[in-house]
Design a protein around this motif. Structure first.
Motif, mmCIF file in Angstrom:
data_model
loop_
_atom_site.group_PDB
_atom_site.id
_atom_site.type_symbol
_atom_site.label_atom_id
_atom_site.label_comp_id
_atom_site.label_asym_id
_atom_site.label_seq_id
_atom_site.Cartn_x
_atom_site.Cartn_y
_atom_site.Cartn_z
ATOM 1 N N ARG A 128 -37.356 23.543 -33.060
ATOM 2 C CA ARG A 128 -37.244 22.169 -32.579
ATOM 3 C C ARG A 128 -36.930 21.292 -33.794
ATOM 4 N N LYS A 132 -37.130 16.425 -31.013
ATOM 5 C CA LYS A 132 -36.565 16.349 -29.661
ATOM 6 C C LYS A 132 -35.434 17.331 -29.369
ATOM 7 N N TYR A 133 -34.755 17.854 -30.382
ATOM 8 C CA TYR A 133 -33.650 18.777 -30.099
ATOM 9 C C TYR A 133 -34.120 20.219 -30.218
ATOM 10 N N ASN A 134 -33.811 20.986 -29.186
ATOM 11 C CA ASN A 134 -34.231 22.385 -29.190
ATOM 12 C C ASN A 134 -33.033 23.285 -29.444
ATOM 13 N N ASN A 161 -27.683 24.787 -29.146
ATOM 14 C CA ASN A 161 -28.578 23.802 -28.516
ATOM 15 C C ASN A 161 -29.008 24.295 -27.126
ATOM 16 N N ASP A 163 -31.225 22.367 -25.115
ATOM 17 C CA ASP A 163 -31.907 21.264 -24.412
ATOM 18 C C ASP A 163 -31.750 21.346 -22.888
ATOM 19 N N LYS A 166 -34.021 23.957 -21.682
ATOM 20 C CA LYS A 166 -35.421 23.514 -21.814
ATOM 21 C C LYS A 166 -35.772 22.564 -20.675
ATOM 22 N N ALA A 167 -34.836 21.673 -20.373
ATOM 23 C CA ALA A 167 -35.097 20.697 -19.301
ATOM 24 C C ALA A 167 -35.257 21.423 -17.972
#
Ligand code: ADP
Length: 443
Positions: A128, A132-134, A161, A163, A166-167
């Motif tokens: 991470r 905030k960025y995965n 990335n 994200d 993840k979301a």
């Protein structure tokens, strides 16, 4: 079972099924979530691996990635072939300095905090950045011999990335937690229902058992008290002759016989409950068997001024336990004699009906009211307690009869006899399944 013990047992049942449900839900949740997360990352990991081979093997494809020569446009073109717009590669020298700072452009500020962890070479990791960025990362050590001198002997951190994944995972987690919560609440209701359902037959059988023990104790107490009273009375008359006290002695004697029969019956029922009886089914010629069984009773009936008749039977073969069917006939004939007046006739008959055979014992007695017909098979049930006390009944005979019929997978029913009295019709299969006993728990 006391109410307290009963509630405790129900509570235990509830807890165990609830814990069982919870464990299943949690395990199911974990498995589904892990599989989902893995599936989400599979394509990303694949992309990282493709990128690694591209970097290590393809000289043509490596060109656009040379830190100092590649243009952002060219870089994007190559990336589009691996995974559009989302893959970034950091080039570290062995001391951990990022070499392709210019190529990274504005992203450098966020990525500069990354350090080189040489132990992670070849490992897929999730990191991470900036809170905030995965990213999913794969660290590659480029051999010194690599044809692309710009990366030879350096370390590449290939990043993708994740994200969106993840979301998706987090919303999936939310939906799953809510669903599991709802089902978990439902499982409370189901556990309550299950514990009640499980307790019901236990309670019923416990109640029956308590009733049975109570009734048995009551039945045993009466003759015992009479015998005791008579003996105590005899002790007060030490000088009397037996003839003087013959009546008291006779009463004590008949009560002790009654006790004997009662204990015998109780034992039979206890055996039926524990299913410990060894049955002995054998092919039997029924006509001869009935003839032999009835013979001794004809004399007893005659001594009571009654007639016992075996109606002509067309001989046939049936598989049965002779001792048990003998006991059944004993009960039915004994009852027929007990409950019919002097001078009446009792008939026994047998016939084949399809794949079954029927044994019918009919008397010309008082008969049995239709509403009593089901209950007379209950333990200790007697239609007229005082009458059956005079006749020496204890209300167990027909429940034993019912159990014997059950063991033979048959049925027993009471009908009116014409012109008066009752008929006990026992219907048994000619070839009962002898491997197991029937269901004889209730009576
Ligand atoms: P018991 O030992 O009292 O005879 P049973 O279980 O054999 O107990 O019978 C239960 C009751 O059914 C009896 O008390 C009696 O009232 C009734 N009964 C049984 N057989 C007959 C019959 N042949 N005629 C009339 N009543 C009967």
């Amino acid at each position: 079972m006391s109410n307290k013990a009963n509630r405790a047992q129900q509570w235990r049942l509830f807890i165990s099924s609830f814990v069982g449900f919870s464990i299943i839900f949690v395990l199911l949740g974990i498995i589904v979530f892990v599989l989902f997360s893995r599936a989400m990352l599979t394509s990303t990991d694949q992309t990282l691996r493709v990128e690694r081979s591209a970097r290590l093997n393809g000289p043509k494809q490596q060109k656009p990635f040379m830190p100092n020569t590649s243009t952002p446009h060219k870089t994007q073109q190559f990336k589009a072939s691996a995974h559009p717009f989302m893959t970034t590669t950091l080039i570290f020298n062995p001391r951990g300095k990022i070499l392709n700072r210019t190529q990274l452009g504005s992203r450098y500020d966020q990525l500069k905090s990354l350090t080189l962890d040489k132990s992670a070479v070849g490992r897929l990791q999730t990191i991470r950045i900036g809170g905030k960025y995965n990213f999913r990362t794969l660290l590659v050590k480029v051999p010194k011999s690599n044809s692309d001198q710009t990366i030879a002997g350096k370390y590449l951190l290939i990043m993708e990335n994740i994200d969106p994944q993840k979301a998706a995972m987090s919303s999936f987690k939310k939906v799953m937690l809510i669903t599991m919560g709802v089902f978990w609440l439902l499982s409370i209701l189901i556990s309550v229902w299950l514990s009640r359902l499980t307790m019901r037959p236990i309670l019923r059988s416990w109640q029956r058992q308590t009733e049975f023990v109570g009734n048995a104790a009551h039945e045993l107490r009466t003759p015992l008290t009479i015998i005791q009273n008579k003996l105590e009375f005899l002790l007060t008359k030490p000088n009397d002759r037996i003839i003087d006290q013959a009546e008291n002695i006779a009463i004590a004697n008949s009560e002790s016989q009654r006790l004997q029969k009662l204990t015998h019956d109780l034992l039979a029922l206890a055996r039926s409950d524990s299913k410990s009886l060894q049955t002995n089914f054998e092919a039997t010629q029924v006509a001869g068997f009935l003839q032999r069984t009835i013979e001794p009773y004809t004399e007893i009936a005659a001594s009571q001024g009654k007639q016992l008749q075996l109606l002509p039977v067309t001989d046939f073969r049936a598989v049965l336990d002779q001792d048990l069917i003998h006991q059944l006939m004993n009960i039915l004939i004994d009852n027929a004699m007990k409950y019919s007046p002097n001078g009446s006739t009792i008939t026994v008959s047998a016939r084949v009906v399809g794949r079954k055979w029927q044994l019918i014992v009919a008397d010309q007695g008082l008969g049995i009211d239709p509403q009593e017909r089901q209950r007379i098979f209950d333990r200790f049930y007697r239609v007229d307690t005082s009458r059956s006390r005079q006749t020496g009944g204890n209300g167990l005979g027909l429940s034993i009869a019912h159990w014997i019929v059950d063991l033979h997978h048959g049925t027993i029913a009471v009908k009116d006899n014409q012109p008066r009295g009752s008929q006990f019709v026992t219907t048994l299969p000619l070839n009962p399944p002898t491997g197991m006993s029937g269901h004889h728990g209730k009576k």
